[in-house]
Design an enzyme around this catalytic site. Structure first.
Site, PDB file in Angstrom:
ATOM      1  N   LYS A  26      11.201  -2.800  10.451  1.00 16.80           N
ATOM      2  CA  LYS A  26       9.760  -3.073  10.433  1.00 16.80           C
ATOM      3  C   LYS A  26       9.408  -4.070   9.333  1.00 16.80           C
ATOM      4  O   LYS A  26       8.506  -4.890   9.485  1.00 16.80           O
ATOM      5  CB  LYS A  26       8.994  -1.770  10.222  1.00 16.80           C
ATOM      6  CG  LYS A  26       7.591  -1.962   9.672  1.00 16.80           C
ATOM      7  CD  LYS A  26       6.975  -0.665   9.230  1.00 16.80           C
ATOM      8  CE  LYS A  26       5.788  -0.880   8.315  1.00 16.80           C
ATOM      9  NZ  LYS A  26       6.121  -1.129   6.918  1.00 16.80           N
ATOM     10  N   ARG A 100      -0.630  -5.630   6.705  1.00 13.76           N
ATOM     11  CA  ARG A 100      -0.595  -6.518   5.541  1.00 13.76           C
ATOM     12  C   ARG A 100       0.056  -7.860   5.856  1.00 13.76           C
ATOM     13  O   ARG A 100       0.059  -8.770   5.042  1.00 13.76           O
ATOM     14  CB  ARG A 100       0.178  -5.859   4.400  1.00 13.76           C
ATOM     15  CG  ARG A 100      -0.520  -4.640   3.853  1.00 13.76           C
ATOM     16  CD  ARG A 100       0.147  -4.099   2.639  1.00 13.76           C
ATOM     17  NE  ARG A 100       0.107  -4.988   1.499  1.00 13.76           N
ATOM     18  CZ  ARG A 100      -0.985  -5.244   0.786  1.00 13.76           C
ATOM     19  NH1 ARG A 100      -2.122  -4.691   1.089  1.00 13.76           N
ATOM     20  NH2 ARG A 100      -0.934  -6.069  -0.235  1.00 13.76           N
ATOM     21  N   CYS A 124      -0.685   0.675   4.255  1.00 10.59           N
ATOM     22  CA  CYS A 124      -0.800   2.061   3.829  1.00 10.59           C
ATOM     23  C   CYS A 124      -1.565   2.207   2.531  1.00 10.59           C
ATOM     24  O   CYS A 124      -1.454   1.388   1.634  1.00 10.59           O
ATOM     25  CB  CYS A 124       0.595   2.647   3.670  1.00 10.59           C
ATOM     26  SG  CYS A 124       1.335   2.965   5.254  1.00 10.59           S
ATOM     27  N   ASP A 314      10.067   3.687  -0.149  1.00  8.44           N
ATOM     28  CA  ASP A 314       9.782   4.189   1.208  1.00  8.44           C
ATOM     29  C   ASP A 314      10.709   5.337   1.616  1.00  8.44           C
ATOM     30  O   ASP A 314      10.453   6.012   2.604  1.00  8.44           O
ATOM     31  CB  ASP A 314       9.899   3.043   2.220  1.00  8.44           C
ATOM     32  CG  ASP A 314       9.141   1.833   1.754  1.00  8.44           C
ATOM     33  OD1 ASP A 314       7.911   1.863   1.766  1.00  8.44           O
ATOM     34  OD2 ASP A 314       9.788   0.862   1.309  1.00  8.44           O
ATOM     35  N   VAL A 336       7.088   2.228  -8.093  1.00  9.82           N
ATOM     36  CA  VAL A 336       6.684   1.028  -7.335  1.00  9.82           C
ATOM     37  C   VAL A 336       5.200   1.088  -6.957  1.00  9.82           C
ATOM     38  O   VAL A 336       4.476   0.101  -7.091  1.00  9.82           O
ATOM     39  CB  VAL A 336       7.567   0.838  -6.084  1.00  9.82           C
ATOM     40  CG1 VAL A 336       7.132  -0.400  -5.297  1.00  9.82           C
ATOM     41  CG2 VAL A 336       9.034   0.727  -6.486  1.00  9.82           C
ATOM     42  N   ARG A 422       2.866   2.708  13.809  1.00  9.09           N
ATOM     43  CA  ARG A 422       2.937   1.423  13.088  1.00  9.09           C
ATOM     44  C   ARG A 422       4.371   1.054  12.738  1.00  9.09           C
ATOM     45  O   ARG A 422       4.705  -0.127  12.650  1.00  9.09           O
ATOM     46  CB  ARG A 422       2.145   1.530  11.775  1.00  9.09           C
ATOM     47  CG  ARG A 422       0.783   0.934  11.821  1.00  9.09           C
ATOM     48  CD  ARG A 422       0.231   0.738  10.430  1.00  9.09           C
ATOM     49  NE  ARG A 422       1.105  -0.096   9.626  1.00  9.09           N
ATOM     50  CZ  ARG A 422       1.309   0.067   8.319  1.00  9.09           C
ATOM     51  NH1 ARG A 422       0.712   1.024   7.675  1.00  9.09           N
ATOM     52  NH2 ARG A 422       2.107  -0.740   7.674  1.00  9.09           N
TER      53      ARG A 422
HETATM   54  C1  EPZ Z   1       6.530  -4.202   1.230  1.00  6.92           C
HETATM   55  O1  EPZ Z   1       5.170  -4.117   0.835  1.00  6.92           O
HETATM   56  C2  EPZ Z   1       6.697  -3.236   2.364  1.00  6.92           C
HETATM   57  N1  EPZ Z   1       5.772  -3.598   3.427  1.00  6.92           N
HETATM   58  C3  EPZ Z   1       6.436  -1.816   1.888  1.00  6.92           C
HETATM   59  O2  EPZ Z   1       6.713  -0.964   2.970  1.00  6.92           O
HETATM   60  C4  EPZ Z   1       7.381  -1.492   0.741  1.00  6.92           C
HETATM   61  O3  EPZ Z   1       7.064  -0.230   0.223  1.00  6.92           O
HETATM   62  C5  EPZ Z   1       7.249  -2.540  -0.367  1.00  6.92           C
HETATM   63  O4  EPZ Z   1       7.435  -3.870   0.175  1.00  6.92           O
HETATM   64  C6  EPZ Z   1       8.234  -2.334  -1.504  1.00  6.92           C
HETATM   65  O5  EPZ Z   1       9.546  -2.407  -1.026  1.00  6.92           O
HETATM   66  C7  EPZ Z   1       6.095  -4.561   4.264  1.00  6.92           C
HETATM   67  O6  EPZ Z   1       7.155  -5.175   4.172  1.00  6.92           O
HETATM   68  C8  EPZ Z   1       5.123  -4.856   5.346  1.00  6.92           C
HETATM   69  P1  EPZ Z   1       5.228  -5.337  -2.885  1.00  6.92           P
HETATM   70  P2  EPZ Z   1       4.541  -5.223  -0.121  1.00  6.92           P
HETATM   71  O7  EPZ Z   1       4.470  -6.604  -2.924  1.00  6.92           O
HETATM   72  O8  EPZ Z   1       5.232  -6.501   0.100  1.00  6.92           O
HETATM   73  C9  EPZ Z   1       2.275  -4.776  -6.642  1.00  6.92           C
HETATM   74  C10 EPZ Z   1       6.500   1.006   4.270  1.00  6.92           C
HETATM   75  O9  EPZ Z   1       6.225   2.229   4.250  1.00  6.92           O
HETATM   76  N2  EPZ Z   1       1.641  -6.061  -6.238  1.00  6.92           N
HETATM   77  O10 EPZ Z   1       6.685  -5.389  -3.168  1.00  6.92           O
HETATM   78  O11 EPZ Z   1       3.071  -5.150   0.050  1.00  6.92           O
HETATM   79  C11 EPZ Z   1       1.940  -3.659  -5.630  1.00  6.92           C
HETATM   80  O12 EPZ Z   1       0.680  -3.113  -5.875  1.00  6.92           O
HETATM   81  C12 EPZ Z   1       5.894   0.119   3.262  1.00  6.92           C
HETATM   82  O13 EPZ Z   1       7.242   0.491   5.117  1.00  6.92           O
HETATM   83  C13 EPZ Z   1       0.650  -6.602  -7.038  1.00  6.92           C
HETATM   84  O14 EPZ Z   1       0.300  -6.050  -8.099  1.00  6.92           O
HETATM   85  O15 EPZ Z   1       4.971  -4.591  -1.528  1.00  6.92           O
HETATM   86  C14 EPZ Z   1       3.083  -2.705  -5.834  1.00  6.92           C
HETATM   87  O16 EPZ Z   1       2.810  -1.873  -6.938  1.00  6.92           O
HETATM   88  C15 EPZ Z   1       4.671   0.504   2.606  1.00  6.92           C
HETATM   89  N3  EPZ Z   1       0.044  -7.784  -6.640  1.00  6.92           N
HETATM   90  C16 EPZ Z   1       4.252  -3.621  -6.185  1.00  6.92           C
HETATM   91  O17 EPZ Z   1       3.681  -4.876  -6.572  1.00  6.92           O
HETATM   92  C17 EPZ Z   1       0.417  -8.419  -5.492  1.00  6.92           C
HETATM   93  O18 EPZ Z   1      -0.159  -9.485  -5.171  1.00  6.92           O
HETATM   94  C18 EPZ Z   1       5.230  -3.855  -5.047  1.00  6.92           C
HETATM   95  O19 EPZ Z   1       4.542  -4.325  -3.899  1.00  6.92           O
HETATM   96  C19 EPZ Z   1       1.437  -7.868  -4.688  1.00  6.92           C
HETATM   97  C20 EPZ Z   1       2.037  -6.679  -5.090  1.00  6.92           C
END
Ligand code: EPZ
Length: 444
Positions: A26, A100, A124, A314, A336, A422
């Site tokens: 996904k 997202r 989420c 996850d 995270v 989803r």
């Molecule tokens: C991806 O989300 C995945 N979603 C998430 O999968 C996964 O948990 C996550 O990566 C971490 O591996 C998809 O790929 C669609 P991040 P993403 O940017 O890219 C902070 C699932 O259940 N951050 O790595 O949105 C954020 O708040 C899910 O399959 C900022 O502060 O995650 C978090 O604390 C849910 N500012 C951390 O970074 C930003 O602009 C990591 O988020 C972006 C992120």
């Protein structure tokens, strides 16, 4: 709000047994679909699961003139971006809140059209989930961003230019944003503190097949040399390591035995080590991984989630359900997302003993320790779970509730099951195939 057909009755207490098949990830497939926008020729993506995130991206691509059709084999999509065009803002906005992924359309649309409109995002509710890194990155490439009531408007007054970027945190999405923008930008981009999750590597493979020049260096550094034009790709998506682990935890928590066809050891090494420490058994063969409960008590562990190659966030929620069955005190430190443990209050209603803490327990201090977030948990087990009325809070939390309901004595009513679509393909059929006693409530 959830309707009656969004409720599942789960009669617990039966071990899950049998075989299911997990397809592409996904967290890669929708991004590889977005990458097709960058090409001048059609792309072929295989091993595509039928999940909502894929449907949302398919709809958005079609709005922008990309034809998306089923290919010859099951789970194959053919994406033709030769007639990319601007989409109607109201049509794009209809996808607001659905996922997202739309944020990743920015770079490709700026390259193809010179402008982009991004609706309000979904995803989420497991923390604030800001998008500041994404917009900071796009501005560095030369994009101009204007926030309007209906969403974000972006423009590229001239060709985007490569730049030096250091991410404040190795964000998966922001790393993808850089990759999808830098490949067609003028000159070289140097990205440090990049995410290096297996899904990112697979996206790099996709882009390399299209003609991109991307080098993964040591210490989370990625160099991208922009090119003038990209072609199409033919790619088989890597398997979904998150879905695979969810079924593994379901096997463990229900004292079952599940063969996950399609699961791949390489991307799951960290999970497999933890699964073994808890007391789960597994066996890897060429086509998948068998997971089972070998009998006897499970072991409490100390666990910290982290970016890859650490223990993926996850995986945390499904594993916590299995930890309610382990003997002793388990400690879980979520580093995270600041709010990914809220789902445990429903497990406590079912009989689990899980206490949340604001402190960073059992590991290195993280970003959330000083900020008052309940992001550590102590799980005391083993506890017998009882069926309950549950409302699904988020994707992984939702699947975790299904696991808990399956492991519990008695019947649970699980509300909001549509959310699970989803990210989990055909989960109802898979549950039934594994012998789970689940039913949709009758409507009379
Ligand atoms: C991806 O989300 C995945 N979603 C998430 O999968 C996964 O948990 C996550 O990566 C971490 O591996 C998809 O790929 C669609 P991040 P993403 O940017 O890219 C902070 C699932 O259940 N951050 O790595 O949105 C954020 O708040 C899910 O399959 C900022 O502060 O995650 C978090 O604390 C849910 N500012 C951390 O970074 C930003 O602009 C990591 O988020 C972006 C992120």
């Amino acid at each position: 709000m959830t309707g009656l057909n969004d409720v599942l009755l789960v009669h617990g207490g039966t071990p899950l047994e049998g075989e299911i098949h997990v397809r592409g990830a996904k967290n890669l497939v929708p991004k590889a679909m977005v990458a097709a926008l960058l090409g001048s020729e059609p792309s072929r993506l295989r091993n595509v699961p039928d999940i909502r995130d894929v449907r949302v991206v398919r709809g958005l691509l079609q709005l922008h003139g990309v034809t998306v059709q089923a290919g010859d084999e099951s789970g194959e999509l053919v994406l033709d971006p030769s007639k990319v065009e601007s989409a109607n803002v109201a049509d794009i906005d209809a996808h607001a809140g659905s996922s997202r992924i739309p944020i990743l359309f920015c770079g490709p649309l700026l390259h193809r059209l010179g402008h982009a409109f991004i609706p309000g995002l979904g995803g989420c509710d497991i923390g604030g989930r800001p998008i500041d890194f994404h917009f900071d990155v796009l501005r560095k490439f030369g994009a101009v961003i204007e926030k309007r009531p209906e969403g974000q408007y972006l423009e590229a007054p001239q060709r985007l230019r490569g730049c030096k970027i250091e991410l404040p945190y190795p964000s998966v999405g922001a790393t993808e944003q850089v990759l999808l923008t830098a490949v067609l930008a003028e000159g070289v981009t140097e990205l440090s503190n990049a995410a290096i999750e297996p899904e990112i590597e697979d996206l790099i493979c996709v882009l390399q097949k299209m003609g991109a020049i991307i080098t993964m260096g040591t210490n989370r550094t990625i160099h991208i040399t922009g090119v003038d034009k990209l072609g199409g790709y033919n790619h088989r998506a890597l398997p979904d390591r998150l879905e695979s682990a969810s079924w593994a935890c379901a096997a463990l928590a229900t004292e079952g035995n599940v063969y996950v066809r399609g699961a791949s050891q390489r991307e799951m090494m960290t999970f497999l080590n933890v699964f073994r420490k808890v007391g789960g058994a597994f066996e890897v063969d060429e086509d998948g991984i068998r997971f089972w409960h070998p009998g006897g008590p499970l072991n409490a562990i100390a666990l910290e989630t982290d970016v890859h190659p650490g223990f993926q966030t996850d995986w945390q929620q499904p594993l916590v359900v299995a930890l309610t069955q382990a003997s002793g005190l388990s400690i879980v430190h979520e580093t995270v997302y600041e709010s990914r443990l809220g789902f445990t209050s429903a497990l406590n209603q079912m009989g689990a003993h899980i206490q949340l803490y604001r402190e960073c327990l059992g590991g290195t201090p993280c970003r959330f320790g000083q900020r008052n977030f309940l992001h550590s948990a102590v799980v005391s087990g083993p506890t017998k779970l009882q069926g309950a009325d549950l409302v699904i809070p988020d994707l992984r939390g939702g699947f975790s509730y299904l696991i808990a309901a399956l492991a519990a004595q008695g019947t649970s009513r699980v509300h909001g099951i549509d959310l699970i679509n989803r990210g989990y393909e055909n989960f109802m059929q898979k549950l039934e195939k594994l012998g789970a006693k689940v039913e949709l409530p009758s409507t009379d």
